[in-house]
Design a protein around this motif. Structure first.
Motif, PDB file in Angstrom:
ATOM      1  N   SER A   1      14.119  38.243  -0.327  1.00 23.33           N
ATOM      2  CA  SER A   1      15.065  37.404  -1.068  1.00 23.33           C
ATOM      3  C   SER A   1      14.409  36.102  -1.514  1.00 23.33           C
ATOM      4  CB  SER A   1      16.294  37.103  -0.209  1.00 23.33           C
ATOM      5  OG  SER A   1      17.000  38.287   0.065  1.00 23.33           O
ATOM      6  N   VAL A   2      13.548  35.555  -0.679  1.00 22.23           N
ATOM      7  CA  VAL A   2      12.823  34.339  -1.061  1.00 22.23           C
ATOM      8  C   VAL A   2      11.941  34.631  -2.270  1.00 22.23           C
ATOM      9  CG1 VAL A   2      11.047  32.679  -0.317  1.00 22.23           C
ATOM     10  CG2 VAL A   2      12.906  33.301   1.235  1.00 22.23           C
ATOM     11  N   ALA A   3      11.355  35.811  -2.310  1.00 19.09           N
ATOM     12  CA  ALA A   3      10.535  36.188  -3.461  1.00 19.09           C
ATOM     13  C   ALA A   3      11.369  36.169  -4.744  1.00 19.09           C
ATOM     14  CB  ALA A   3       9.932  37.576  -3.245  1.00 19.09           C
ATOM     15  N   ALA A   4      12.685  36.423  -4.605  1.00 20.69           N
ATOM     16  CA  ALA A   4      13.594  36.379  -5.747  1.00 20.69           C
ATOM     17  C   ALA A   4      14.174  34.972  -5.937  1.00 20.69           C
ATOM     18  CB  ALA A   4      14.721  37.396  -5.556  1.00 20.69           C
ATOM     19  N   ARG A   5      13.594  33.975  -5.225  1.00 24.09           N
ATOM     20  CA  ARG A   5      13.972  32.555  -5.303  1.00 24.09           C
ATOM     21  C   ARG A   5      15.364  32.271  -4.742  1.00 24.09           C
ATOM     22  NH1 ARG A   5       9.243  31.934  -5.093  1.00 24.09           N
ATOM     23  NH2 ARG A   5       7.926  31.442  -6.854  1.00 24.09           N
ATOM     24  N   ASP A   6      15.718  32.949  -3.671  1.00 24.71           N
ATOM     25  CA  ASP A   6      16.995  32.725  -2.992  1.00 24.71           C
ATOM     26  C   ASP A   6      16.817  31.569  -2.005  1.00 24.71           C
ATOM     27  OD1 ASP A   6      19.213  32.739  -1.316  1.00 24.71           O
ATOM     28  OD2 ASP A   6      19.332  34.924  -1.211  1.00 24.71           O
ATOM     29  N   ARG A   7      17.398  30.417  -2.320  1.00 28.02           N
ATOM     30  CA  ARG A   7      17.242  29.219  -1.491  1.00 28.02           C
ATOM     31  C   ARG A   7      17.906  29.371  -0.122  1.00 28.02           C
ATOM     32  NH1 ARG A   7      15.528  24.590  -4.383  1.00 28.02           N
ATOM     33  NH2 ARG A   7      15.352  25.010  -6.600  1.00 28.02           N
ATOM     34  N   ALA A   8      19.011  30.062  -0.052  1.00 26.02           N
ATOM     35  CA  ALA A   8      19.682  30.267   1.235  1.00 26.02           C
ATOM     36  C   ALA A   8      18.802  31.099   2.168  1.00 26.02           C
ATOM     37  CB  ALA A   8      21.038  30.938   1.025  1.00 26.02           C
ATOM     38  N   ALA A   9      18.164  32.105   1.629  1.00 22.12           N
ATOM     39  CA  ALA A   9      17.253  32.930   2.425  1.00 22.12           C
ATOM     40  C   ALA A   9      16.067  32.090   2.907  1.00 22.12           C
ATOM     41  CB  ALA A   9      16.767  34.127   1.616  1.00 22.12           C
ATOM     42  N   PHE A  10      15.589  31.207   2.051  1.00 17.36           N
ATOM     43  CA  PHE A  10      14.480  30.337   2.430  1.00 17.36           C
ATOM     44  C   PHE A  10      14.887  29.430   3.594  1.00 17.36           C
ATOM     45  CE2 PHE A  10      11.909  26.454   1.933  1.00 17.36           C
ATOM     46  CZ  PHE A  10      10.643  27.004   2.044  1.00 17.36           C
ATOM     47  N   ARG A  11      16.088  28.853   3.530  1.00 17.59           N
ATOM     48  CA  ARG A  11      16.575  28.012   4.632  1.00 17.59           C
ATOM     49  C   ARG A  11      16.661  28.806   5.924  1.00 17.59           C
ATOM     50  NH1 ARG A  11      19.590  25.672   0.495  1.00 17.59           N
ATOM     51  NH2 ARG A  11      21.322  27.090   0.781  1.00 17.59           N
ATOM     52  N   GLN A  12      17.106  30.066   5.827  1.00 16.42           N
ATOM     53  CA  GLN A  12      17.212  30.908   7.020  1.00 16.42           C
ATOM     54  C   GLN A  12      15.835  31.222   7.602  1.00 16.42           C
ATOM     55  OE1 GLN A  12      19.548  34.178   5.485  1.00 16.42           O
ATOM     56  NE2 GLN A  12      21.405  33.396   6.480  1.00 16.42           N
ATOM     57  N   ILE A  13      14.875  31.497   6.741  1.00 18.14           N
ATOM     58  CA  ILE A  13      13.510  31.753   7.227  1.00 18.14           C
ATOM     59  C   ILE A  13      12.954  30.495   7.873  1.00 18.14           C
ATOM     60  CG2 ILE A  13      11.130  32.060   6.438  1.00 18.14           C
ATOM     61  CD1 ILE A  13      11.995  34.377   4.812  1.00 18.14           C
ATOM     62  N   TYR A  14      13.193  29.354   7.257  1.00 19.48           N
ATOM     63  CA  TYR A  14      12.705  28.103   7.828  1.00 19.48           C
ATOM     64  C   TYR A  14      13.300  27.903   9.225  1.00 19.48           C
ATOM     65  CZ  TYR A  14      11.238  23.277   8.299  1.00 19.48           C
ATOM     66  OH  TYR A  14      10.648  22.128   8.750  1.00 19.48           O
ATOM     67  N   SER A  15      14.580  28.104   9.354  1.00 21.68           N
ATOM     68  CA  SER A  15      15.243  27.939  10.653  1.00 21.68           C
ATOM     69  C   SER A  15      14.712  28.928  11.683  1.00 21.68           C
ATOM     70  CB  SER A  15      16.757  28.120  10.518  1.00 21.68           C
ATOM     71  OG  SER A  15      17.297  27.098   9.736  1.00 21.68           O
ATOM     72  N   ALA A  16      14.490  30.145  11.264  1.00 22.06           N
ATOM     73  CA  ALA A  16      14.071  31.187  12.197  1.00 22.06           C
ATOM     74  C   ALA A  16      12.595  31.086  12.580  1.00 22.06           C
ATOM     75  CB  ALA A  16      14.344  32.567  11.586  1.00 22.06           C
ATOM     76  N   ALA A  17      11.750  30.604  11.687  1.00 24.41           N
ATOM     77  CA  ALA A  17      10.310  30.687  11.922  1.00 24.41           C
ATOM     78  C   ALA A  17       9.610  29.346  12.135  1.00 24.41           C
ATOM     79  CB  ALA A  17       9.641  31.406  10.751  1.00 24.41           C
ATOM     80  N   SER A  18      10.248  28.237  11.817  1.00 28.66           N
ATOM     81  CA  SER A  18       9.537  26.956  11.847  1.00 28.66           C
ATOM     82  C   SER A  18       9.020  26.593  13.233  1.00 28.66           C
ATOM     83  CB  SER A  18      10.408  25.830  11.282  1.00 28.66           C
ATOM     84  OG  SER A  18      11.576  25.681  12.051  1.00 28.66           O
ATOM     85  N   ALA A  19       9.776  26.860  14.279  1.00 27.45           N
ATOM     86  CA  ALA A  19       9.317  26.502  15.626  1.00 27.45           C
ATOM     87  C   ALA A  19       8.063  27.292  15.999  1.00 27.45           C
ATOM     88  CB  ALA A  19      10.422  26.736  16.645  1.00 27.45           C
ATOM     89  N   LYS A  20       8.069  28.577  15.735  1.00 30.41           N
ATOM     90  CA  LYS A  20       6.901  29.404  16.068  1.00 30.41           C
ATOM     91  C   LYS A  20       5.689  28.983  15.243  1.00 30.41           C
ATOM     92  CE  LYS A  20       5.264  34.082  16.576  1.00 30.41           C
ATOM     93  NZ  LYS A  20       5.311  34.521  17.932  1.00 30.41           N
TER      94      LYS A  20
END
Length: 174
Positions: free
Chosen positions: A7-26
């Protein structure tokens, strides 16, 4: 996470926020381990997510998991930053090779005094609490590792650490 990255590849900003939340700590952990400097790791994390936003269309789920792809980007970026670091040298680099970089007497005495204060404050903690703090903050053990080691629930371990740190701060502030 694969569907989010697609979804991020399709420029979905909400998906990007979710990936950031899920992966930023790791990813921050990966960057911090490689770079060894929190401020630099934080800067690198933002650059990594910029790369993720710009290059998400290159992700191929057939080649691996989304998190593996994200970690690879972070790792490669951190290594690039390490390679870009220039060794610090003064104009008189040869003099630096001869100069004694050992701390002076005053600096050593101050450090020894501080070490004694910290040791004294650790001694005010219950032995298992002191060991838990050392495990968490010096050995890098997780809450779960410590909870397992001391056979207590994870929330109890968090409480132990929070209260122990408060007690140490109070002791050091005196």
């Amino acid at each position: 996470m694969t569907h989010l990255l697609l979804s991020v590849a399709a420029r979905d900003r909400a998906a990007f926020r979710q990936i950031y939340s899920a992966a930023s700590a790791k990813l921050m952990g990966v960057l911090l381990r490689i770079l060894g400097n929190r401020a630099e790791a934080e800067d690198a994390l933002q650059e990594v997510f910029t790369r993720v936003w710009l290059r998400a269309d290159r992700y191929d789920p057939a080649k691996g998991a989304a998190m593996t792809w994200l970690v690879a980007i972070a790792r490669n970026h951190a290594l690039d930053r390490l390679r870009a670091r220039k060794p610090e040298q003064s104009e008189d680099g040869e003099a630096e090779l001869v100069a004694d970089r050992a701390p002076g007497v005053e600096t050593r005495l101050i450090a020894e005094g501080e070490a004694r204060r910290v040791s004294h404050c650790f001694a005010t903690l219950e032995p298992d609490r002191a060991e838990a703090v050392r495990g968490a903050y010096l050995d890098g053990l997780s809450y779960q590792d410590l909870a397992d080691r001391y056979a207590v629930p994870i929330n109890t371990m968090r409480t132990w650490l929070r209260r122990s740190l408060a007690k140490l701060k109070e002791c050091l502030d005196q």
